[in-house]
Write a protein that holds these residues in place. Structure first.
Motif, PDB file in Angstrom:
ATOM      1  N   TYR A  89       0.836  -1.200   0.000  1.00 24.11           N
ATOM      2  CA  TYR A  89       0.000   0.000   0.000  1.00 24.11           C
ATOM      3  C   TYR A  89       0.872   1.252   0.000  1.00 24.11           C
ATOM      4  O   TYR A  89       0.562   2.239  -0.671  1.00 24.11           O
ATOM      5  CB  TYR A  89      -0.949   0.002   1.196  1.00 24.11           C
ATOM      6  CG  TYR A  89      -2.244  -0.730   0.952  1.00 24.11           C
ATOM      7  CD1 TYR A  89      -3.456  -0.064   0.981  1.00 24.11           C
ATOM      8  CD2 TYR A  89      -2.273  -2.101   0.700  1.00 24.11           C
ATOM      9  CE1 TYR A  89      -4.660  -0.727   0.763  1.00 24.11           C
ATOM     10  CE2 TYR A  89      -3.457  -2.771   0.475  1.00 24.11           C
ATOM     11  CZ  TYR A  89      -4.655  -2.084   0.510  1.00 24.11           C
ATOM     12  OH  TYR A  89      -5.833  -2.741   0.283  1.00 24.11           O
ATOM     13  N   ARG A  90       1.985   1.221   0.726  1.00 21.35           N
ATOM     14  CA  ARG A  90       2.902   2.367   0.723  1.00 21.35           C
ATOM     15  C   ARG A  90       3.500   2.559  -0.673  1.00 21.35           C
ATOM     16  O   ARG A  90       3.649   3.689  -1.145  1.00 21.35           O
ATOM     17  CB  ARG A  90       3.994   2.186   1.762  1.00 21.35           C
ATOM     18  CG  ARG A  90       3.494   2.324   3.180  1.00 21.35           C
ATOM     19  CD  ARG A  90       4.631   2.175   4.205  1.00 21.35           C
ATOM     20  NE  ARG A  90       4.133   2.308   5.540  1.00 21.35           N
ATOM     21  CZ  ARG A  90       3.852   3.471   6.136  1.00 21.35           C
ATOM     22  NH1 ARG A  90       4.036   4.598   5.483  1.00 21.35           N
ATOM     23  NH2 ARG A  90       3.404   3.497   7.371  1.00 21.35           N
ATOM     24  N   ASN A  91       3.832   1.454  -1.331  1.00 27.34           N
ATOM     25  CA  ASN A  91       4.369   1.555  -2.687  1.00 27.34           C
ATOM     26  C   ASN A  91       3.323   2.089  -3.660  1.00 27.34           C
ATOM     27  O   ASN A  91       3.649   2.869  -4.561  1.00 27.34           O
ATOM     28  CB  ASN A  91       4.902   0.203  -3.153  1.00 27.34           C
ATOM     29  CG  ASN A  91       6.186  -0.180  -2.442  1.00 27.34           C
ATOM     30  OD1 ASN A  91       6.803   0.618  -1.742  1.00 27.34           O
ATOM     31  ND2 ASN A  91       6.588  -1.428  -2.601  1.00 27.34           N
ATOM     32  N   VAL A  92       2.069   1.678  -3.495  1.00 25.59           N
ATOM     33  CA  VAL A  92       0.996   2.239  -4.323  1.00 25.59           C
ATOM     34  C   VAL A  92       0.921   3.746  -4.100  1.00 25.59           C
ATOM     35  O   VAL A  92       0.814   4.516  -5.061  1.00 25.59           O
ATOM     36  CB  VAL A  92      -0.359   1.558  -4.029  1.00 25.59           C
ATOM     37  CG1 VAL A  92      -1.518   2.341  -4.645  1.00 25.59           C
ATOM     38  CG2 VAL A  92      -0.365   0.121  -4.542  1.00 25.59           C
ATOM     39  N   ALA A  93       0.997   4.182  -2.851  1.00 26.21           N
ATOM     40  CA  ALA A  93       0.950   5.618  -2.549  1.00 26.21           C
ATOM     41  C   ALA A  93       2.110   6.358  -3.216  1.00 26.21           C
ATOM     42  O   ALA A  93       1.924   7.465  -3.748  1.00 26.21           O
ATOM     43  CB  ALA A  93       0.968   5.844  -1.041  1.00 26.21           C
ATOM     44  N   THR A  94       3.287   5.760  -3.218  1.00 28.92           N
ATOM     45  CA  THR A  94       4.450   6.377  -3.862  1.00 28.92           C
ATOM     46  C   THR A  94       4.233   6.474  -5.369  1.00 28.92           C
ATOM     47  O   THR A  94       4.527   7.509  -5.989  1.00 28.92           O
ATOM     48  CB  THR A  94       5.723   5.573  -3.554  1.00 28.92           C
ATOM     49  OG1 THR A  94       5.934   5.565  -2.135  1.00 28.92           O
ATOM     50  CG2 THR A  94       6.939   6.153  -4.243  1.00 28.92           C
ATOM     51  N   ALA A  95       3.706   5.401  -5.968  1.00 30.19           N
ATOM     52  CA  ALA A  95       3.422   5.410  -7.406  1.00 30.19           C
ATOM     53  C   ALA A  95       2.364   6.457  -7.738  1.00 30.19           C
ATOM     54  O   ALA A  95       2.492   7.188  -8.729  1.00 30.19           O
ATOM     55  CB  ALA A  95       2.976   4.021  -7.858  1.00 30.19           C
ATOM     56  N   LEU A  96       1.322   6.534  -6.919  1.00 29.22           N
ATOM     57  CA  LEU A  96       0.281   7.543  -7.129  1.00 29.22           C
ATOM     58  C   LEU A  96       0.873   8.945  -7.083  1.00 29.22           C
ATOM     59  O   LEU A  96       0.567   9.790  -7.931  1.00 29.22           O
ATOM     60  CB  LEU A  96      -0.818   7.407  -6.065  1.00 29.22           C
ATOM     61  CG  LEU A  96      -1.743   6.202  -6.197  1.00 29.22           C
ATOM     62  CD1 LEU A  96      -2.511   5.985  -4.904  1.00 29.22           C
ATOM     63  CD2 LEU A  96      -2.677   6.358  -7.380  1.00 29.22           C
ATOM     64  N   ALA A  97       1.721   9.205  -6.096  1.00 29.76           N
ATOM     65  CA  ALA A  97       2.337  10.525  -5.955  1.00 29.76           C
ATOM     66  C   ALA A  97       3.139  10.884  -7.206  1.00 29.76           C
ATOM     67  O   ALA A  97       3.150  12.046  -7.634  1.00 29.76           O
ATOM     68  CB  ALA A  97       3.228  10.565  -4.711  1.00 29.76           C
ATOM     69  N   GLY A  98       3.782   9.893  -7.803  1.00 26.34           N
ATOM     70  CA  GLY A  98       4.530  10.139  -9.029  1.00 26.34           C
ATOM     71  C   GLY A  98       3.654  10.616 -10.171  1.00 26.34           C
ATOM     72  O   GLY A  98       4.133  11.284 -11.087  1.00 26.34           O
ATOM     73  N   ALA A  99       2.375  10.287 -10.113  1.00 30.07           N
ATOM     74  CA  ALA A  99       1.416  10.719 -11.137  1.00 30.07           C
ATOM     75  C   ALA A  99       0.602  11.935 -10.687  1.00 30.07           C
ATOM     76  O   ALA A  99      -0.344  12.335 -11.357  1.00 30.07           O
ATOM     77  CB  ALA A  99       0.470   9.565 -11.475  1.00 30.07           C
ATOM     78  N   GLY A 100       0.965  12.484  -9.510  1.00 32.49           N
ATOM     79  CA  GLY A 100       0.223  13.630  -8.993  1.00 32.49           C
ATOM     80  C   GLY A 100      -1.084  13.249  -8.336  1.00 32.49           C
ATOM     81  O   GLY A 100      -2.000  14.065  -8.245  1.00 32.49           O
ATOM     82  N   ALA A 101      -1.177  12.015  -7.859  1.00 32.00           N
ATOM     83  CA  ALA A 101      -2.414  11.509  -7.247  1.00 32.00           C
ATOM     84  C   ALA A 101      -2.145  11.047  -5.821  1.00 32.00           C
ATOM     85  O   ALA A 101      -0.997  10.946  -5.383  1.00 32.00           O
ATOM     86  CB  ALA A 101      -2.972  10.349  -8.077  1.00 32.00           C
ATOM     87  N   THR A 102      -3.235  10.762  -5.104  1.00 29.14           N
ATOM     88  CA  THR A 102      -3.169  10.191  -3.757  1.00 29.14           C
ATOM     89  C   THR A 102      -4.206   9.070  -3.677  1.00 29.14           C
ATOM     90  O   THR A 102      -4.970   8.841  -4.618  1.00 29.14           O
ATOM     91  CB  THR A 102      -3.502  11.236  -2.669  1.00 29.14           C
ATOM     92  OG1 THR A 102      -4.903  11.563  -2.755  1.00 29.14           O
ATOM     93  CG2 THR A 102      -2.657  12.489  -2.806  1.00 29.14           C
ATOM     94  N   PHE A 103      -4.263   8.414  -2.524  1.00 31.77           N
ATOM     95  CA  PHE A 103      -5.292   7.389  -2.322  1.00 31.77           C
ATOM     96  C   PHE A 103      -6.697   7.977  -2.429  1.00 31.77           C
ATOM     97  O   PHE A 103      -7.644   7.265  -2.715  1.00 31.77           O
ATOM     98  CB  PHE A 103      -5.113   6.683  -0.978  1.00 31.77           C
ATOM     99  CG  PHE A 103      -4.469   5.328  -1.107  1.00 31.77           C
ATOM    100  CD1 PHE A 103      -5.220   4.211  -1.420  1.00 31.77           C
ATOM    101  CD2 PHE A 103      -3.101   5.172  -0.931  1.00 31.77           C
ATOM    102  CE1 PHE A 103      -4.638   2.969  -1.561  1.00 31.77           C
ATOM    103  CE2 PHE A 103      -2.500   3.935  -1.070  1.00 31.77           C
ATOM    104  CZ  PHE A 103      -3.265   2.828  -1.382  1.00 31.77           C
ATOM    105  N   GLU A 104      -6.844   9.264  -2.206  1.00 30.68           N
ATOM    106  CA  GLU A 104      -8.147   9.910  -2.340  1.00 30.68           C
ATOM    107  C   GLU A 104      -8.662   9.849  -3.781  1.00 30.68           C
ATOM    108  O   GLU A 104      -9.853  10.009  -4.025  1.00 30.68           O
ATOM    109  CB  GLU A 104      -8.073  11.364  -1.878  1.00 30.68           C
ATOM    110  CG  GLU A 104      -7.634  11.548  -0.445  1.00 30.68           C
ATOM    111  CD  GLU A 104      -8.643  11.042   0.569  1.00 30.68           C
ATOM    112  OE1 GLU A 104      -9.865  11.150   0.317  1.00 30.68           O
ATOM    113  OE2 GLU A 104      -8.211  10.534   1.614  1.00 30.68           O
ATOM    114  N   ASP A 105      -7.766   9.627  -4.736  1.00 33.30           N
ATOM    115  CA  ASP A 105      -8.127   9.585  -6.146  1.00 33.30           C
ATOM    116  C   ASP A 105      -8.345   8.165  -6.660  1.00 33.30           C
ATOM    117  O   ASP A 105      -8.718   7.976  -7.818  1.00 33.30           O
ATOM    118  CB  ASP A 105      -7.013  10.237  -6.980  1.00 33.30           C
ATOM    119  CG  ASP A 105      -6.752  11.670  -6.567  1.00 33.30           C
ATOM    120  OD1 ASP A 105      -7.709  12.461  -6.552  1.00 33.30           O
ATOM    121  OD2 ASP A 105      -5.590  11.996  -6.233  1.00 33.30           O
TER     122      ASP A 105
END
Length: 135
Positions: free
Chosen positions: A57-73
């Motif tokens: 889940y932390r890695n997903v959050a890091t990947a999301l951040a790389g795309a300008g996103a968060t778990f909220e998206d």
């Protein structure tokens, strides 16, 4: 925000996820399956399902951040667990809870958990994919 998470009346409420995500954005973000590797490619939590779920889940959050996103998206998670059995649910949920608390996320998006025979690396117990929508 581009995503609204819901638990409609008539469907069971799960502490692990919401039943429905309504997305109104225009950019889709697809996150490849994330396993329990740290930034150096070393497995975190060998043999520990909760620790591996948390790292995924932390890695997903890091990947999301790389795309300008968060778990909220995030509109959808797909989770693959090697050698899954229902008795593992408490450990799985412990990892989800720790990850969500650490990331400051209160509502998890719709999710599907699939038991699989194995993942690509024998010491990996779990892999998590995500789809997100951005405005």
């Amino acid at each position: 925000m581009a995503v609204t998470l819901l638990n409609p009346d008539g469907l069971i409420e799960s502490p692990a996820y919401r039943q429905v995500a309504v997305a109104s954005g225009s950019r889709l973000v697809f996150i490849a399956g994330q396993v329990a590797w740290d930034a150096d490619g070393k497995t975190v939590g060998a043999g520990d399902l909760a620790a591996q779920v948390e790292q995924c889940y932390r890695n997903v959050a890091t990947a999301l951040a790389g795309a300008g996103a968060t778990f909220e998206d995030v509109t959808k998670l797909t989770v693959y667990v090697a050698g899954w059995s229902p008795e593992q649910m408490p450990l799985f949920m412990e990892g989800v809870s720790r990850a969500m608390a650490g990331l400051g996320v209160t509502a998890a998006p719709p999710a599907t958990l699939l038991g699989v025979a194995a993942l690509h690396v024998p010491e990996h117990l779990v892999e998590v994919e995500a789809i997100a929508v951005l405005d």
